[in-house]
Design an enzyme around this catalytic site. Structure first.
Site, PDB file in Angstrom:
ATOM      1  N   SER A 102       0.831  -1.202   0.000  1.00 65.46           N
ATOM      2  CA  SER A 102       0.000   0.000   0.000  1.00 65.46           C
ATOM      3  C   SER A 102       0.872   1.260   0.000  1.00 65.46           C
ATOM      4  O   SER A 102       1.610   1.482  -0.951  1.00 65.46           O
ATOM      5  CB  SER A 102      -0.954  -0.077   1.202  1.00 65.46           C
ATOM      6  OG  SER A 102      -1.899   0.930   1.147  1.00 65.46           O
ATOM      7  N   ASP A 152     -10.529  -3.639  -5.281  1.00 65.77           N
ATOM      8  CA  ASP A 152      -9.845  -2.807  -4.273  1.00 65.77           C
ATOM      9  C   ASP A 152     -10.465  -1.407  -4.285  1.00 65.77           C
ATOM     10  O   ASP A 152     -10.409  -0.714  -5.307  1.00 65.77           O
ATOM     11  CB  ASP A 152      -8.344  -2.755  -4.644  1.00 65.77           C
ATOM     12  CG  ASP A 152      -7.502  -2.076  -3.575  1.00 65.77           C
ATOM     13  OD1 ASP A 152      -8.036  -1.220  -2.849  1.00 65.77           O
ATOM     14  OD2 ASP A 152      -6.305  -2.407  -3.481  1.00 65.77           O
ATOM     15  N   HIS A 183      -8.374  -4.404  -0.639  1.00 69.21           N
ATOM     16  CA  HIS A 183      -7.018  -3.848  -0.451  1.00 69.21           C
ATOM     17  C   HIS A 183      -6.171  -4.740   0.470  1.00 69.21           C
ATOM     18  O   HIS A 183      -5.014  -4.438   0.736  1.00 69.21           O
ATOM     19  CB  HIS A 183      -7.148  -2.433   0.132  1.00 69.21           C
ATOM     20  CG  HIS A 183      -5.921  -1.585  -0.031  1.00 69.21           C
ATOM     21  ND1 HIS A 183      -5.411  -1.248  -1.262  1.00 69.21           N
ATOM     22  CD2 HIS A 183      -5.088  -1.001   0.887  1.00 69.21           C
ATOM     23  CE1 HIS A 183      -4.328  -0.492  -1.093  1.00 69.21           C
ATOM     24  NE2 HIS A 183      -4.118  -0.341   0.204  1.00 69.21           N
TER      25      HIS A 183
HETATM   26  C1  MLT Z   1      -1.474   6.040  -0.065  1.00 70.08           C
HETATM   27  O1  MLT Z   1      -1.848   7.051   0.469  1.00 70.08           O
HETATM   28  O2  MLT Z   1      -0.279   5.762  -0.233  1.00 70.08           O
HETATM   29  C2  MLT Z   1      -2.528   5.097  -0.540  1.00 70.08           C
HETATM   30  O3  MLT Z   1      -3.763   5.713  -0.460  1.00 70.08           O
HETATM   31  C3  MLT Z   1      -2.511   3.845   0.212  1.00 70.08           C
HETATM   32  C4  MLT Z   1      -2.760   4.079   1.672  1.00 70.08           C
HETATM   33  O4  MLT Z   1      -3.909   4.178   2.074  1.00 70.08           O
HETATM   34  O5  MLT Z   1      -1.799   4.152   2.396  1.00 70.08           O
END
Ligand code: MLT
Length: 204
Positions: A102, A152, A183
């Site tokens: 992520s 996702d 996710h």
């Molecule tokens: C991010 O902000 O990098 C993406 O939205 C993934 C997350 O939720 O961290």
């Protein structure tokens, strides 16, 4: 940067650079490294940005909207940290494979977008497109594994396909593994990435 380093037993294997998701820390992905390749050295890093007390690797303006200036700054900061850590812990700077989930996958993607020699490969679990409209370096020697959820809510399949096209446009060999658990990081994708890692880096 706060981190954990563990020296491996197989010094021919790449050093695994572990990059957690939002709200995680440097301890989160350690069990994953043993599943990917137990002999590898591991450098697990904590993101330097806090969002409501949750560590991240760069700031965002809203869900899915990245603070581009901070992303560029933090990408350089992480790349510089890798240079320093390689000297301090004596691992091969030219043999580092990122393993990010992520937000951690997004900074790993940003390393690939901005620096030709930052990584020798990457496992990106549920990554997004880190930036648009910039030329990518030649990534022909940088194999990339991507896993993504067909459903996702944070990263659409279209965005995953766009990311694959961008990497392939930079000549990177890309393997994509689709899941249907949103996710979430699943055991099946970890197993698939472990198989990919052994094959891509001749580890068996
Ligand atoms: C991010 O902000 O990098 C993406 O939205 C993934 C997350 O939720 O961290």
């Amino acid at each position: 940067m706060k981190h954990v380093f563990r020296k491996g037993t197989d010094l021919k294997a790449p050093t695994l650079l572990l990059l957690h998701g939002t709200g995680g820390d440097e301890n989160d992905l350690l069990p994953l490294a043993s599943r990917l390749y137990p002999g590898a050295s591991v450098l697990s890093v904590r993101g330097n940005v806090l969002e409501n007390g949750m560590p991240r690797f760069f700031r965002r303006l809203a869900e899915g909207v990245f603070d581009e200036e901070d992303l560029i700054f933090r990408t350089k900061e992480l790349n510089d940290f890798l240079d320093q850590a390689a000297l301090e812990y004596q691992f091969d700077r030219d043999h580092v494979v990122a393993v990010g989930y992520s937000n951690g996958a997004n900074i790993a993607g940003s390393l690939l977008f901005h620096y030709q020699d930052a990584l020798s490969g990457a496992i990106l679990y549920h990554p997004m497109v880190p930036r648009r409209g910039i030329p990518l370096p030649d990534l022909s020697r940088v194999p990339i594994f991507i896993s993504a959820g067909k459903n996702d809510p944070i990263c659409s399949p279209q965005e995953t396909e766009e990311l694959v096209r961008l990497f392939e446009g930079a000549q990177a060999p890309v393997q994509v593994h689709w899941t249907s658990f949103g996710h979430q990081l699943t055991g099946a994708e970890v197993d698939a990435s472990a198989g990919w890692l052994r094959k891509a880096f001749d580890l068996d």
